[in-house]
Motif scaffolding. Structure first.
Motif, mmCIF file in Angstrom:
data_model
loop_
_atom_site.group_PDB
_atom_site.id
_atom_site.type_symbol
_atom_site.label_atom_id
_atom_site.label_comp_id
_atom_site.label_asym_id
_atom_site.label_seq_id
_atom_site.Cartn_x
_atom_site.Cartn_y
_atom_site.Cartn_z
ATOM 1 N N ASN B 100 56.553 -26.787 48.201
ATOM 2 C CA ASN B 100 57.202 -27.451 49.497
ATOM 3 C C ASN B 100 57.549 -28.852 49.412
ATOM 4 O OD1 ASN B 100 58.198 -25.381 51.011
ATOM 5 N ND2 ASN B 100 56.180 -24.906 52.150
ATOM 6 N N ASN B 101 56.630 -29.435 48.643
ATOM 7 C CA ASN B 101 56.600 -31.107 48.616
ATOM 8 C C ASN B 101 57.542 -31.437 47.736
ATOM 9 O OD1 ASN B 101 55.389 -30.604 45.921
ATOM 10 N ND2 ASN B 101 53.418 -31.473 46.564
ATOM 11 N N THR B 102 58.500 -30.721 47.163
ATOM 12 C CA THR B 102 59.564 -31.111 46.073
ATOM 13 C C THR B 102 60.629 -31.062 47.108
ATOM 14 O OG1 THR B 102 59.978 -28.783 45.345
ATOM 15 C CG2 THR B 102 58.659 -29.999 44.134
ATOM 16 N N ILE B 103 60.637 -30.620 48.340
ATOM 17 C CA ILE B 103 61.831 -31.034 49.316
ATOM 18 C C ILE B 103 61.912 -32.345 49.916
ATOM 19 C CG2 ILE B 103 62.800 -29.930 51.499
ATOM 20 C CD1 ILE B 103 61.230 -27.396 51.021
ATOM 21 N N SER B 104 62.610 -33.050 49.241
ATOM 22 C CA SER B 104 62.921 -34.639 49.313
ATOM 23 C C SER B 104 64.271 -35.006 48.945
ATOM 24 C CB SER B 104 61.678 -35.181 48.978
ATOM 25 O OG SER B 104 61.910 -35.531 47.634
ATOM 26 N N VAL B 105 64.753 -35.960 49.727
ATOM 27 C CA VAL B 105 65.913 -36.389 49.249
ATOM 28 C C VAL B 105 65.978 -37.039 47.622
ATOM 29 C CG1 VAL B 105 67.690 -38.301 49.387
ATOM 30 C CG2 VAL B 105 67.004 -37.225 51.471
ATOM 31 N N ASN B 106 64.758 -37.568 47.330
ATOM 32 C CA ASN B 106 64.589 -38.098 45.881
ATOM 33 C C ASN B 106 64.539 -37.090 44.799
ATOM 34 O OD1 ASN B 106 64.760 -40.724 46.798
ATOM 35 N ND2 ASN B 106 62.282 -40.918 47.014
ATOM 36 N N GLN B 107 64.008 -35.915 45.467
ATOM 37 C CA GLN B 107 63.880 -34.789 44.233
ATOM 38 C C GLN B 107 65.309 -34.191 44.378
ATOM 39 O OE1 GLN B 107 61.271 -33.604 42.599
ATOM 40 N NE2 GLN B 107 63.004 -32.763 41.594
ATOM 41 N N PHE B 108 65.914 -34.160 45.550
ATOM 42 C CA PHE B 108 67.552 -33.615 45.112
ATOM 43 C C PHE B 108 68.546 -34.560 44.511
ATOM 44 C CE2 PHE B 108 68.106 -29.631 47.853
ATOM 45 C CZ PHE B 108 66.884 -29.668 48.346
ATOM 46 N N VAL B 109 68.177 -35.776 44.616
ATOM 47 C CA VAL B 109 68.875 -36.786 43.682
ATOM 48 C C VAL B 109 68.451 -36.440 42.167
ATOM 49 C CG1 VAL B 109 69.140 -39.244 43.102
ATOM 50 C CG2 VAL B 109 69.191 -38.385 45.527
ATOM 51 N N GLU B 110 67.145 -36.443 42.100
ATOM 52 C CA GLU B 110 66.676 -36.255 40.368
ATOM 53 C C GLU B 110 67.274 -34.913 39.936
ATOM 54 O OE1 GLU B 110 62.485 -36.682 39.518
ATOM 55 O OE2 GLU B 110 62.540 -34.686 38.736
ATOM 56 N N ASP B 111 67.323 -33.920 40.777
ATOM 57 C CA ASP B 111 67.885 -32.565 40.350
ATOM 58 C C ASP B 111 69.634 -32.620 39.819
ATOM 59 O OD1 ASP B 111 65.500 -31.411 40.654
ATOM 60 O OD2 ASP B 111 66.357 -30.326 42.670
ATOM 61 N N LEU B 112 70.464 -33.608 40.858
ATOM 62 C CA LEU B 112 71.611 -33.679 40.559
ATOM 63 C C LEU B 112 71.779 -34.732 39.258
ATOM 64 C CD1 LEU B 112 74.606 -33.928 41.138
ATOM 65 C CD2 LEU B 112 74.231 -35.637 42.867
ATOM 66 N N ASP B 113 70.802 -35.794 39.088
ATOM 67 C CA ASP B 113 70.992 -36.428 37.652
ATOM 68 C C ASP B 113 70.727 -35.650 36.699
ATOM 69 O OD1 ASP B 113 71.064 -39.137 36.792
ATOM 70 O OD2 ASP B 113 68.903 -38.663 36.131
#
Lengths: 180, 338
Positions: B100-113
């Motif tokens: 659950n601690n991967t639910i963050s804007v920064n994590q989604f940005v990293e995934d998109l990258d």
């Protein structure tokens, strides 16, 4: 926790074996969401409680392919009841638990390595816990050792999965032979 | 003998059903990106040899990129370009068991990258146009406006995108409260409409994760015609259920939306310099029309390289509701900047 549960059910299966009257072997089609094809083999220990009712312990080993989703290999133990009718038809119900090994299915899985390069990695997922509920209906052909055909809708869960459990629907249909 | 015959017939019926071909299993390439516990499907369909890719970012958060694939718009665009459909972590058909601690804007940005890098690596640096719808508009903006990410992208397409929470919830509030008096004057569902006013009195500053504003706004959506849209975007649901990658994860995957409360991607918007296309439904109840002007104005792209297209009589999803006009706008933009 997972191993303990599986061992518990395996022991229960062995206990059931000691009191068994019949040993059955089955093979059938396993369709995850009905049409994602697979095969399942069953080993059943059936204890006749009366002329109409039998208790069963069943071990299933199977595999199926849900294209572009996953390939599943499972082993699960079930305990349940089978109720025979004079006509040869029977109904049954089971609770089960086992392990589902899944492999991501498609054109590959990629991940960044320690150098920041994206590389193809193994498609193996995780061994997940697989509780299940199975209903069934079938027909026993005439004769003491006559084969049986069955149709078994099954709901099983894959967990953990995105912090929850993922339910799967399946149907199974096949033949069971009495070995002794 | 008779028994064997019955069994053989049963096996043939099942076998033929299981072996029936499906374009969902054959079209394009279907692979996965694994990152921080999430195993995210990526489906690349269409004309890969064009070397022009439209990389889609779905909304929600928690919707599915596979939904785009089912719309007439993207099916049409696939005739000329490759289209990339990606399901984000905890969304759509995404697999794995991320924490659950991967639910963050920064994590989604990293995934998109990583998705962008994977597409560039696997298809030898194609020309990529990034398209974000709703929450995807925010995620795309957040990624583009950071570092030098936009250098990897040919053009940015923001479809009814969400970038600035506090402005958006107030826009939804205004849009809703402007229309409620007319509903009350109609004399129907008075209890509900009075509750809407009461709720806003008690919650003057809602946040992204509040469900009520979107329920209220959807109740006022007068342009959504489900039957007509189903006719336009014909979907064989039986085939989708039985002969496609779809699973019940589509319904069970969930994530806590509170991580998007208070998002403010204005700094990233101002950093964007690449050609940009803003597409918006004139009657969008979820992200009302004034937000299209805000998006167009705030984007750092010079006026000669940015364009805004408003679709009349259209709600939150022009790609679904106005496929012909949507495709025309997309084609015009891509052909100009590819």
């Amino acid at each position: 926790m997972r191993s303990t549960a599986i061992v518990f059910f395996m022991l229960a299966f062995v206990w059931q074996a000691s009191a068994q009257k019949k040993l059955n072997l089955g093979i059938g089609y396993f369709g995850q969401t009905f049409t994602h094809p697979g095969l399942v083999a069953n080993l059943e220990l059936e204890k006749q409680q009366s002329t109409k009712v039998a208790t069963l312990g069943r071990l299933d080993l199977g595999t199926y392919l849900h294209q572009r989703n996953h390939l599943g290999v499972f082993v699960d133990a079930h305990f349940g009841l089978r109720r025979y009718r004079k006509s040869g038809f029977f109904t049954e119900q089971y609770l089960g638990i086992g392990t589902l090994l899944s492999f991501y299915e498609g054109d590959g899985v990629f991940a960044k390595d320690e150098n920041g390069k994206l590389r193809r990695i193994s498609s193996f997922a995780n061994p997940d816990l697989m509780p299940s509920v199975t209903l069934g209906a079938g027909y026993k052909f005439k004769g003491e050792q006559g084969p049986m055909i069955y149709f078994r809708p099954k709901v099983y869960w894959q967990l953990p999965y995105n912090n929850l459990a993922l339910p799967h629907l399946a149907v199974q249909t096949g033949v069971v032979w009495n070995l002794r | 003998m008779k028994n064997t015959f019955i069994l053989l017939v049963l096996a043939l019926i099942l076998g033929s059903s299981a072996c029936e071909k499906s374009e969902y299993f054959e079209d394009g390439e279907y692979f996965y990106l694994k990152n921080k516990g999430a195993v995210m499907p990526i489906w690349v369909k269409g004309k890969v040899q064009s070397k022009v890719f439209i990389l889609t970012i779905h909304g929600g958060p928690g919707a599915s990129g596979h939904e785009f694939m089912l719309s007439k718009s993207f099916q049409t665009l696939e005739q000329d370009y490759a289209v990339v459909y990606w399901d984000q972590r905890f969304s759509g058909l995404s697999q794995g068991d991320p924490k659950n601690n991967t639910i963050s804007v920064n994590q989604f940005v990293e995934d998109l990258d990583q998705v962008v890098d994977l597409i560039r690596q696997r298809y030898q640096d194609p020309k990529i146009f990034l398209l974000g719808h709703s929450w995807g508009g925010g995620l795309g903006t957040a990624w583009l406006g950071r570092g030098n990410n936009q250098s990897k992208i040919q053009g940015w397409i923001d479809v009814d995108g969400s970038k600035y929470d506090s402005l958006e919830v107030q826009a939804v509030k205004t849009w809703t409260l402007e229309r409620v008096p007319a509903k009350i004057a109609e004399g129907k569902d008075l209890k509900f409409w009075n509750y809407v006013i009461e709720w806003y009195q008690q919650n003057p500053n809602p946040v992204y994760a509040d469900k009520e504003p979107y329920i209220f706004a959807e109740a006022l959506n007068t342009v959504f015609d489900g039957a007509a849209l189903a006719d336009t975007n014909q979907i064989n649901y039986t085939k989708l259920f039985l002969k496609s990658p779809f699973s019940l994860a589509y319904f069970t995957n969930k994530l806590d939306l509170s991580f998007v409360n208070g998002i403010d991607f204005r700094p990233e918007m101002r950093n964007i310099r690449i050609p940009s296309l803003v597409l918006w439904g004139a009657d969008d109840p979820t992200l009302p029309l004034p937000l299209a002007d805000f998006t167009y104005r705030t984007l750092g792209t010079e006026p000669a390289k940015k364009q805004k297209v408003i679709f009349p009589n259209c709600g939150h999803s022009p790609h679904y509701e106005k496929p012909t006009a949507f495709v025309a706008s997309m084609r015009g933009f891509i052909e100009q900047w590819k």
